[in-house]
Design a protein around this motif. Structure first.
Motif, PDB file in Angstrom:
ATOM      1  N   THR A 198       0.867  -1.180   0.000  1.00 17.01           N
ATOM      2  CA  THR A 198       0.000   0.000   0.000  1.00 17.01           C
ATOM      3  C   THR A 198       0.902   1.228   0.000  1.00 17.01           C
ATOM      4  O   THR A 198       1.906   1.257   0.714  1.00 17.01           O
ATOM      5  N   VAL A 199       0.536   2.231  -0.783  1.00 17.99           N
ATOM      6  CA  VAL A 199       1.430   3.371  -1.008  1.00 17.99           C
ATOM      7  C   VAL A 199       1.579   4.284   0.214  1.00 17.99           C
ATOM      8  O   VAL A 199       0.797   4.186   1.174  1.00 17.99           O
ATOM      9  N   ALA A 200       2.529   5.179   0.140  1.00 18.68           N
ATOM     10  CA  ALA A 200       2.863   6.065   1.257  1.00 18.68           C
ATOM     11  C   ALA A 200       1.658   6.886   1.706  1.00 18.68           C
ATOM     12  O   ALA A 200       0.878   7.365   0.884  1.00 18.68           O
ATOM     13  N   GLY A 201       1.522   7.018   3.002  1.00 16.55           N
ATOM     14  CA  GLY A 201       0.453   7.836   3.560  1.00 16.55           C
ATOM     15  C   GLY A 201      -0.868   7.095   3.686  1.00 16.55           C
ATOM     16  O   GLY A 201      -1.849   7.640   4.164  1.00 16.55           O
ATOM     17  N   ASP A 202      -0.876   5.855   3.252  1.00 16.26           N
ATOM     18  CA  ASP A 202      -2.127   5.084   3.241  1.00 16.26           C
ATOM     19  C   ASP A 202      -1.994   3.858   4.139  1.00 16.26           C
ATOM     20  O   ASP A 202      -1.077   3.077   3.978  1.00 16.26           O
ATOM     21  N   LEU A 203      -2.940   3.727   5.053  1.00 16.70           N
ATOM     22  CA  LEU A 203      -2.842   2.660   6.051  1.00 16.70           C
ATOM     23  C   LEU A 203      -3.857   1.551   5.831  1.00 16.70           C
ATOM     24  O   LEU A 203      -4.035   0.689   6.668  1.00 16.70           O
ATOM     25  N   HIS A 204      -4.554   1.586   4.705  1.00 14.31           N
ATOM     26  CA  HIS A 204      -5.569   0.563   4.448  1.00 14.31           C
ATOM     27  C   HIS A 204      -4.896  -0.737   4.025  1.00 14.31           C
ATOM     28  O   HIS A 204      -4.071  -0.750   3.125  1.00 14.31           O
ATOM     29  N   ASP A 205      -5.259  -1.804   4.675  1.00 17.17           N
ATOM     30  CA  ASP A 205      -4.493  -3.026   4.666  1.00 17.17           C
ATOM     31  C   ASP A 205      -5.188  -4.186   3.967  1.00 17.17           C
ATOM     32  O   ASP A 205      -4.609  -4.892   3.145  1.00 17.17           O
TER      33      ASP A 205
END
Ligand code: B12
Lengths: 215, 504
Positions: free
Chosen positions: A96-103
């Motif tokens: 998952t890309v930077a700044g994004d915490l969706h897993d």
């Protein structure tokens, strides 16, 4: 020894991981051709899973369990297989890309690729652009997967693709992207090869892509 | 065109329930023993499994309070938890910036407020009815329309603005909304800086920092991550709110079968544990600061892999969660009025009706997502307008039945006797207006329905919504000029901030 390929397929559809591992080991030890085991036992099992899933007879957790079984069997087989045997099922780097915490969506996609025989390196959430590029340089994946669930983090995907170009390795892999707000148009715009609206279709689309591009 | 807006009254906004003359018909999902076991499950989880806290300052804080810290993992002994729960205030008031008492929010056990939800990327365009990215002007539209809706007790934006500088959607949203509604807003932000900008605007509207402390005028919303993670920004914003006595929500979006167990009891244990980390942080920093927990509780649809916003489990989980959160002595942030459909249709109404009634009957205090469609991906002001009507209906059920000499009306019954009717009775004159009157539901005779253009519910929702958008002005011209200027200045400074550091 006669290997019961149908039994192996069934262990896959039923997601019986340990028994499948046992059978796979046994088959190898008794000299079964790994490519034959893959093509006559494991892959038909996963095809059946795909079929059951599309018909609504199997649910996500069951599919994932089958995928896990497949992936565990592949861990045993992989050292014995040549690149040709494997077909398109190679390596995948996923994050998952930077700044994004969706897993969870990314993980689902990863598990489906494992189920298709891929070796999946899941580098996690909130990964800076360089982490994708470095992992791509180090592991030489066939597929690079990126996930973003926020409209604000989606641009990172385009940036990673640009960095891959700058590093001169863009064409060595297929880039697939996903996540709830991501669209086909966005994928085209940033120059990703593939977009999948869900984990189930991701593998299918990737297979089609390689079939078209390798022929 | 003149348009009349129904005033927000105590009945429409919130009902003070359980007073002696009237029994509120709330339902109960869990027994006392079950609540205790879920609560204890939370204590066991926080004590023995712990939660990851990606914030050094917060970990220091927890350590000082007696928690065991191992790397980023924090283990919370039960006394730390019970101490925190003991200082959460039983009541906190939130004041509309123009002083309109009818819109005041009292965060308190037996009161409930419904509102829209935050941040979907898309919006149903009010003119074309097509889905498109949410843009800046939508924020003031939603604020204005909700200002006019009698059953929207607080406001969220139903979108995240796509056409402002990346990283400033939060700040622009608040700037535009607060100037278009006096109904208190529930805001959100990316980082502490966004929190600060929003807070400065709220202070400008309140007329100063001291005034804000006495009369807070908004609530902040933040989210930990399931399972058992508080990321840096989530806990950092929570700490900022506590430092500044901003009432806040700290609650996860737990995905049953995905990020939390597939069993509802297990889901509640995890969700409660995650929220508790914010409760503890807030109370350690500023004992007595207001904190609300709960959050989105639903299941992963295992066929389509979507987080279902229309599932009956959403209502069941939220109602049970409400009971457990109340058991902890905290106010509950629940949800309703949301749907998995893509377009206004029968499904969107069915799912909204069921969940609104369930949320109402559960006694939850803040009920968000009224106006969410497509599983939280698209905000829809039409859905919010429809929900407003449903909330009004559910309130009537929740208000229960008053039983006393006057309402038993035995004398009136004697008066009318057998046969005859009640239409001329003073008693009827006095009471019939308490019956709920629809604004959208059709009760015309066939002929008058024909005469009035044979409108369907969909036609009427569209008409009412567009009418509000076109004709209801909202409080924009009441905004004090200095506050308006201050907000513009804060926006300019935020632009500089984000230009210098896009991650800020
Ligand atoms: C759960 C959730 C969270 C959880 C995540 C927990 C976790 N462990 O992952 C938490 C609470 C942490 C969270 C936080 C936030 N969230 Co959130 N979240 C959601 C929610 C409700 C569900 C996402 C989900 O998991 N769905 C289920 C999975 C299975 O679906 P999926 O992720 O879409 O994945 C599928 C496909 O997309 C695809 N796919 C996904 N990735 C990939 C990758 C590849 C390679 C491929 C091929 C396919 C693929 O396959 C998957 C399976 O089919 C969505 C709403 C929604 N409907 O999506 C909002 C949502 C995405 N979040 C949103 C927001 C705003 C936030 C916050 C900013 C909120 C805040 N105020 O703090 C923070 C941001 C934190 C951060 N920096 O990332 C917004 C986004 C708005 C926007 N403009 O983009 C949404 C739409 C909700 C909303 N309406 O407000 N969130």
């Amino acid at each position: 020894m006669n290997i019961d390929f149908e039994r192996i397929s069934e262990l896959i559809t039923k997601g019986q991981i340990e028994q499948l591992q046992e059978q796979t080991n046994q088959a190898i030890e008794t000299g079964t051709e790994p490519a034959i085991l893959l093509n006559k036992g494991l892959l038909p099992g996963m095809d059946k899973v795909g079929q059951l899933w599309r018909n609504g007879d199997m649910f996500m957790p069951e599919v994932l369990r089958s995928a896990k079984a497949m992936s565990k069997a592949m861990d045993i087989l992989r050292p014995h297989l040549s690149k040709d045997d494997m077909g398109s099922a190679g390596k995948m780097v996923l994050g998952t890309v930077a700044g994004d915490l969706h897993d969870i969506g990314k993980d689902l996609a990863g598990m489906m690729f494992e189920g298709a025989g891929y070796e999946v390196l899941n580098i996690g959430i909130d990964q800076p652009n360089e982490a994708f590029v470095n992992a791509a340089i180090e592991h030489k994946p066939d597929v690079l997967g990126m996930s973003a669930l926020l409209t604000t983090t989606m641009p990172r995907m385009g940036e990673v693709i640009n960095s891959l170009k700058e590093s001169g390795i863009r064409d060595e892999m297929a880039v697939i992207i996903g996540g709830a707000p991501v669209t086909k148009e966005f994928a085209d715009e940033i120059g990703a090869d593939l977009y999948a609206p869900n984990a189930g279709s991701a593998v299918e689309l990737t297979k089609q892509y390689f079939a078209q591009n390798n022929s | 065109m003149q348009i009349s807006v129904m005033p927000k009254t105590n009945l429409t906004m919130s009902t003070r329930t359980n007073y002696s003359i009237q029994q509120t018909p709330h339902f109960q999902i869990l027994s006392d023993n079950q609540k205790e076991r879920i609560y204890n499950g939370m204590l066991r989880t926080l004590q023995y499994t712990g939660a990851n806290v990606h914030h050094e300052g917060a970990r220091e804080l927890f350590k000082k309070a007696g928690c065991k810290v191992d790397g980023i993992k924090v283990f919370f002994p039960s006394e730390v938890i019970t101490n925190a729960l003991a200082t959460v205030p039983p009541v906190t008031e939130v004041f509309p910036w123009n002083g309109d008492e009818s819109k005041k929010i009292t965060i308190e056990k037996d009161r409930s407020y419904f509102g829209p939800g935050p941040t979907p990327p898309n919006f149903i365009d009010p003119d074309t009815l097509e889905r498109r990215p949410y843009i800046r002007k939508d924020a003031s539209t939603v604020a204005r329309v909700c200002d006019a809706l009698p059953n929207m007790g607080y406001v969220q934006s139903l979108g995240s603005i796509s056409d402002v500088s990346n990283g400033l959607a939060d700040v622009y949203e608040f700037a535009d909304m607060v100037r278009n509604t006096t109904t208190p807003i529930m805001s959100w932000s990316f980082t502490r800086n966004g929190c600060r900008d929003i807070h400065r605007m709220a202070i400008a509207m309140a007329g100063g920092e001291e005034e804000f402390r006495h009369r807070p005028n908004y609530i902040f919303y933040g989210e930990p991550i399931s399972p058992l993670v508080s990321d840096f920004h989530a806990i950092d914003k929570c700490m900022y709110c506590a430092e500044n006595r901003i009432p806040q929500v700290y609650s996860p979006c737990a995905i049953g079968g995905g990020t939390v167990p597939a069993t509802h009891a297990g889901q509640l244990v995890v969700a409660l544990s995650e929220s508790m980390v914010g409760v503890i942080a807030s109370q350690l920093i500023s004992p007595g600061t207001s904190v609300i927990i709960g959050g989105v509780q639903s299941i992963l649809d295992m066929r389509n892999s979507i987080y279902s916003y229309g599932a009956p489990e959403l209502s069941l989980l939220s109602a049970a969660h409400t009971e457990v959160v109340h058991y902890c002595g905290l106010p509950m942030y629940s949800q309703s009025g949301c749907t998995d459909t893509k377009k206004m249709d029968i499904q969107s109404a069915m799912e909204a009706a069921l969940s609104i009634n369930a949320a109402m009957m559960s006694g939850a205090n803040f009920v968000h997502d009224n106006g969410y469609t497509e599983s939280g991906m698209t905000g829809d002001i039409f859905q919010a307008v429809m929900a407003d009507e449903l909330i009004g209906m559910a309130r009537i059920i929740e208000a229960g039945i008053e039983v006393n000499e006057e309402t038993l009306a035995v004398d009136v019954i004697k008066n009318v006797g057998s046969g005859g009717h009640y239409l001329y009775e003073d008693h009827t004159m006095k009471w019939f207006r308490k019956h709920w009157q629809p604004t959208l539901m059709d009760r015309n005779s066939y002929e008058s329905w024909q005469e009035k253009g044979q409108k369907t519910m969909k036609d009427r929702i569209i008409e009412k919504t567009r009418n509000l958008i076109d004709n209801y002005e909202g409080p924009n011209n009441e905004v004090p000029e200095n506050a308006d200027q201050e907000i513009e200045k804060i926006l300019q400074e935020a632009e500089v901030r984000i230009k210098n550091d896009p991650e800020s």
